[in-house]
Design an enzyme around this catalytic site. Structure first.
Site, short mmCIF file in Angstrom:
data_model
loop_
_atom_site.label_atom_id
_atom_site.label_comp_id
_atom_site.label_asym_id
_atom_site.label_seq_id
_atom_site.Cartn_x
_atom_site.Cartn_y
_atom_site.Cartn_z
N GLY A 329 82.68 26.20 61.59
CA GLY A 329 81.47 25.44 61.86
C GLY A 329 81.43 24.23 60.94
CB ALA A 330 80.35 23.07 58.25
CG MET A 331 86.23 23.11 54.67
SD MET A 331 86.28 24.84 54.12
CE MET A 331 86.54 24.61 52.37
CD GLU A 332 83.34 25.78 51.21
OE1 GLU A 332 83.32 25.75 52.45
OE2 GLU A 332 83.72 26.78 50.56
CG ASN A 333 86.68 19.90 52.86
OD1 ASN A 333 87.48 20.81 52.72
ND2 ASN A 333 86.24 19.52 54.05
CG HIS A 365 76.77 27.90 54.21
ND1 HIS A 365 76.66 29.27 54.26
CD2 HIS A 365 78.08 27.65 53.92
CE1 HIS A 365 77.84 29.82 54.01
NE2 HIS A 365 78.72 28.85 53.80
CD GLU A 366 79.64 24.53 54.85
OE1 GLU A 366 80.28 24.80 53.81
OE2 GLU A 366 79.66 25.28 55.85
CG HIS A 369 80.07 26.68 49.73
ND1 HIS A 369 80.29 27.92 49.16
CD2 HIS A 369 80.14 26.88 51.08
CE1 HIS A 369 80.46 28.81 50.12
NE2 HIS A 369 80.38 28.21 51.29
CD GLU A 388 82.10 31.07 52.58
OE1 GLU A 388 80.95 30.70 52.87
OE2 GLU A 388 83.06 30.27 52.51
N1 BES Z 1 84.07 27.91 53.73
C1 BES Z 1 83.52 28.04 55.02
C2 BES Z 1 84.39 27.47 56.11
C3 BES Z 1 85.55 28.36 56.48
C4 BES Z 1 85.35 29.43 57.31
C5 BES Z 1 86.80 28.08 56.02
C6 BES Z 1 86.40 30.23 57.65
C7 BES Z 1 87.86 28.88 56.34
C8 BES Z 1 87.66 29.96 57.16
C9 BES Z 1 82.17 27.35 55.12
O1 BES Z 1 81.46 27.27 53.94
C10 BES Z 1 81.38 28.21 56.04
O2 BES Z 1 81.05 29.30 55.69
N2 BES Z 1 81.11 27.71 57.22
C11 BES Z 1 80.45 28.48 58.20
C12 BES Z 1 79.10 27.87 58.48
C13 BES Z 1 77.99 28.41 57.63
C14 BES Z 1 76.66 27.84 58.02
C15 BES Z 1 77.86 29.89 57.61
C16 BES Z 1 81.38 28.46 59.42
O3 BES Z 1 82.11 27.52 59.57
O4 BES Z 1 81.35 29.39 60.22
ZN ZN Z 2 80.59 28.93 53.23
#
Ligand code: BES
Ligand code: ZN
Length: 941
Positions: A329-333, A365-366, A369, A388
């Site tokens: 969904g998104a990534m916290e780079n 969420h991001e 992080h 997470e």
């Molecule tokens: N760090 C994750 C993204 C991620 C997810 C990287 C799976 C590698 C594998 C990010 O912080 C995250 O948790 N994103 C969620 C969205 C959030 C609102 C729960 C996602 O992408 O599902």
């Molecule tokens: Zn996350």
């Protein structure tokens, strides 16, 4: 309410998302293998066979230059080239350099090696004896003729090329069409183990370093990375391209790196803002104003977190970018957060309140992080839950600050706690925290991105903060961030800091029955959670591990014997009675009520457990619901429903108790209890859809939802307005979707009429964004080819990702088999359905009664082609078979297991779990069908 199922690529299976057609982290049923991860002994002689890096070398900084080609080369490939130097210090004597590298092709030196080595600050580098690539463990191995000196620093230089594939991982490409022109974007997704696909690096979270990035890119594009650009100039070697050099990053983990080359445009905060916030996206999306909402709330939420953590955001900028192709969904780079479009872009004319909540939650969420995860990082992936689970928990606090009227803190119960209750009641769940040695391979790491990690993680942190009180929790937290900035930690570091705060201050008054460690380890080191049984007459209280299938056994033993330290807040007939800790298996409290009173425990669901009572107390609670439900807090009304249905599934109480708890719903107008009910009834719909119970159930539920439907019809002036509160808006969607589902008079017609109007005037969609999901879905279900084709055309033409997601869902609602079959085929054509969306489409189709068998056939037909190793396939099986409840279906599953076992990949498919679930379903139907039928007939008489 419209339901959306989201599958995360990494984690598989389904999640029901609120009215939003959005991402939202899905995360699956814990699909982990039946047995725990085996712990392989460390190989001391062939160190490169180990998945973990040796600790002999520590990176200090990198200089990396990458040049992605945004056009195809002569071989029809998209590639990138690059060179990189890594400075590292020798910590323990060694003559071996292991550095991660995956799918990179190296330019060999004159001596035939993959790399060159130099000493820094006067150190003398030994000669390279031999280099090679270890494909399985993803290393570039450099063997030296002599040992490196402890304390000296060296420079390993490589030149390489890689494919800029459309595989959504590492350095990859995303494509889109604008004004008829195909555009290519180069972007990254490193977490957890794909930075090594972009350049050779020590790719573990504790191997923090400083990164000096340079990107080479076409003139009409902009290059972004974690930190701000230092300079942009024509690349001296080749004047037709630009070279963007970035400032050095903070000391950080490789999985948080990001770089993007695109022709996107941006909007940003005014120059006087303390932190530069920019929102990047496709030109059309930005011009349409779809980035404005994100820009507005990012600043707010960032400020909230700076206050909350009591720690300044350490970077000068925070970029957020919406990508047309993105796996999660998104990534916290750090400093450059990447999103799928629907998770960042919001268009008030197109997006629903659910979309708005989703965008807010993902951003929150991001941003959370940036401190918890980025500034202080887990030492290893076994503590991913802390990262997470924490971000998930505080994301609700961040959104609550930005949108105080949304009731986010309560919604967390429905959206996280209930999800966690559901998956953690399965015998093959797993503890939140794994041992470090149990998590080694990329597959094992990826498997941890699941709903236990996210939702249970959030639920237990919410409980912790609840019994410590938020101020204590927050001061422990900021002490933790102060102690370990730019460092790495394990979960006990957090427990330690919280304990310090408790002990140092007057807060010992908190009267905890034990230390934070003793309380919390029981929740994180053993899987599952308890059901607390209260005999309100005798005062006897006991706890037991709650398993949905009463005949299943937990997969593993527990050091704590499946007992927990349980905080029990309770009330008596509406009056708060304080908190009690249950530390034993059984304890005796004084009798809790007189005859006319009732007891309610786990007030506001502040603890992560279910509650069962003596049957008289259940009856009293249920009659309280009927006479005046408002005395019972809304969250607990939702919880009572969730508890009774699950306790009945587990045969702890009779199914008729559960059904009786739905009687009062004709009076219920609140979203949370309805949301909980609808989710729990899903199982009934699935199990009874081919039996006569279905008809009676439909009639009974129609009677319950009819008043809700009428209520919303009235308060919205015949559907022309939208209720003002966020949760009322959700419940309006419930009224329509559940109303249509149970045949409330006029419901389906309403949706058909609106959809028709739209078809007649495609430029003017009369349907309010909040209602689009149930309206599109019902209209397409009731319609034929024409309705479907119109929806498809609108899907393909849509300029808004949230709108496209809604249509993508609705197209799966048709009842016409060939349309569904064709749609399923589309899902495997990336020109028609983006790869990032394909898993959704398959699960949506499988959740349609008509589509389910098609999806099942499809999987069986294609499993050999796509291979048993595809994580996607395995994880689909459980959702595709979730209605299975007959002998015939069981046989099919067993047959399929035989075939795939013969091909050598039966076990990866989750088939054993599907078989177990089917058996449990068969038993449940056999045991409950008559009773449910009888109860319904009496109710309807
Ligand atoms: N760090 C994750 C993204 C991620 C997810 C990287 C799976 C590698 C594998 C990010 O912080 C995250 O948790 N994103 C969620 C969205 C959030 C609102 C729960 C996602 O992408 O599902
Ligand atoms: Zn996350």
């Amino acid at each position: 309410m419209g339901k959306v199922f989201y599958i995360s690529r990494r984690t598989g299976i389904v999640v029901i998302v609120a009215a939003a057609a959005v991402i939202i982290i899905a995360l699956t049923v814990v699909y982990a293998q039946k047995s725990r991860n085996e712990v392989k002994p460390v190989n001391d002689t062939e160190v490169w066979k180990n998945y973990r890096l040796p600790t002999s070398l520590a990176p200090v900084y990198y200089n990396v230059t990458l040049w992605p080609r945004l056009v195809m080369d002569a071989n029809g490939m998209y590639i990138f080239t690059g060179h990189s130097g890594a400075a590292f210090t020798c910590v323990n004597e060694t003559d071996l350099i292991l550095i991660h590298s995956n799918k990179l092709n190296f330019t060999l030196t004159r001596g035939g090696h993959h790399a060159m080595l130099r000493g820094l600050s006067g150190a003398k580098a030994p000669a390279i004896k031999k280099t090679w690539l270890e494909v399985e463990t993803q290393y570039l191995v450099v063997q030296l003729s002599e040992k490196l000196q402890v304390g000296s620093t060296y420079w390993l230089y490589t030149e390489f090329r890689g494919e800029l594939a459309d595989d959504l991982h590492g350095f990859y490409r995303s494509e889109y069409v604008e004004d008829g022109v195909k555009k290519v974007v180069a972007t990254t997704q490193m977490e957890p183990t794909d930075a090594r696909k972009a350049f050779p690096c020590f790719d573990e979270p504790a191997m923090k370093a400083v990164f000096h990035m340079t990107l080479i890119h076409p003139l009409d594009t902009v290059a972004l990375a974690n930190v701000i650009q230092r300079n942009i100039m024509f690349w001296p070697q080749h004047l037709k391209v630009l070279q963007t050099q970035f400032e050095p990053t903070e000391k950080m983990s490789t999985y948080l790196l990001a770089f993007v080359v695109s022709d996107f445009i941006s909007i940003k905060t005014p120059a006087e803002a303390k932190v530069l916030i920019r929102i990047y996206a496709r030109r059309k999306a930005i011009e349409a104003g779809q980035g404005e909402y994100a820009l507005n709330i990012t600043g707010r939420i960032l400020d909230f977190f700076q206050n909350y953590y009591n720690s300044k955001y350490p970077l000068r900028k925070s970029d957020q970018i919406a990508l047309p192709d993105f796996s999660a969904g998104a990534m916290e780079n750090w400093g450059l957060i990447t999103y799928r479009e629907a998770a960042l872009l919001y268009d008030p004319s197109m997006s629903s309140n659910g979309d708005k909540e989703a965008v807010s939650t993902v951003i929150s969420h991001e941003l959370a992080h940036m401190w918890f995860g980025n500034l202080v990082t887990m030492k290893w992936w076994n503590d991913l839950w802390l990262n997470e689970g924490f971000a998930t928990y505080v994301s609700y606090l961040g959104v609550n600050d930005a949108q105080p009227t949304w009731n986010m803190k309560d919604l967390m119960v429905l959206e996280e706690v209930h999800k966690a209750f559901a998956v953690d009641a399965l015998p093959y769940s797993h503890p939140l925290s794994s041992r470090e040695e149990e998590v080694n391979t990329p597959t094992q790491i990826n498997a941890l991105f699941n709903s236990i990690t996210y939702s249970k993680g959030a639920a237990v942190l919410r409980m912790l903060s609840g019994f410590l009180s938020e101020p204590v929790f927050v001061s422990g937290l900021s002490a933790y961030l102060k102690q370990f900035p730019y460092g790495n930690t394990v979960y006990s570091d957090l427990w330690g800091k919280l304990q310090e705060v408790i002990s140092k201050t007057e807060l010992w008054r908190l009267k905890l029955p034990a230390s934070v460690t003793e309380i919390m380890n029981r929740w994180i080191l053993q899987m599952g959670y308890p059901v607390v049984t209260i005999d309100t007459q005798t005062g006897r209280i006991s706890q037991k591990h709650f398993l949905l299938d009463s005949e299943s056994e937990p997969d593993r033993p527990s050091v704590y014997n499946y007992q927990w330290f349980v905080p029990i807040k309770w009330m008596k007939s509406g009056t708060a009675m304080g908190q009690h800790w249950l530390l034993e298996k059984t304890a005796t409290h004084e009798p809790m009520r007189t005859n006319s009173e009732w007891v309610l425990a786990n007030v506001n669901v502040s603890g992560f457990y279910r509650v069962n009572y003596d049957s008289q107390n259940w009856q009293r609670l249920i009659s309280q619901l009927t006479s005046d439900h408002s005395v019972i807090p809304v969250i607990n009304r939702a919880q009572i429903v969730d508890d009774v249905f699950n306790l009945a599934r587990a045969k702890i109480i009779n199914i008729t108790v559960a059904l009786s708890a739905t009687r009062y719903l004709s009076e219920e107008r609140e979203y949370m209890p309805w949301g909980s009910t609808i989710k729990n009834l899903d199982y009934f719909f699935q199990m009874f859809h081919r039996t006569e119970v279905y008809g009676a159930m439909e009639e009974y539920l129609r009677g319950k939802v009819q008043p809700l439907f009428n209520y919303f019809k009235t308060i919205t002036a015949d559907w022309t307005e939208i209720p003002s509160s966020h949760t009322d808006q959700y419940n309006q969607v419930n009224a329509i979707s559940f109303g249509c589902r149970t045949g409330v008079e006029g419901c389906v017609n309403l949706t058909k009429t609106w959809y028709r109007q739209w078809m007649e005037n495609p430029d003017k969609n009369p349907i309010h964004p909040n209602l689009k999901m149930p309206v599109y879905c019902n209209a397409i279900a009731a319609g034929g080819v024409e309705e479907w084709e119109f929806g498809w055309k609108m899907y393909k033409n849509s300029s808004s990702a949230t709108e496209a997601d809604k249509l993508m869902y609705a197209l799966s609602c048709t009842k016409t088999p060939w349309l569904l079959k064709r749609y399923l085929d589309y899902a495997f054509d990336p020109d028609l359905i983006r790869k990032q969306d394909a898993p959704f489409v398959i699960v949506y189709i499988a959740n349609n009664v008509v589509g389910q068998s098609l999806a099942w056939d499809f999987i069986r037909e294609h499993v050999f082609e796509y291979g048993g190793s595809s994580p996607l396939f395995g994880r689909l099986i459980l959702s595709v078979t979730n209605r299975f409840s007959t002998e015939l279906e069981l046989n099919q599953l067993q047959q399929f297991k035989k075939e795939t076992a013969a091909a050598g990949f039966g076990s990866v498919l989750g088939l054993d779990q599907a078989i177990e679930t089917t058996k449990a379903n068969m038993k449940w139907v056999a045991e409950n069908k008559e009773q449910v039928m009888r109860w319904l007939s009496e109710e309807l008489a």
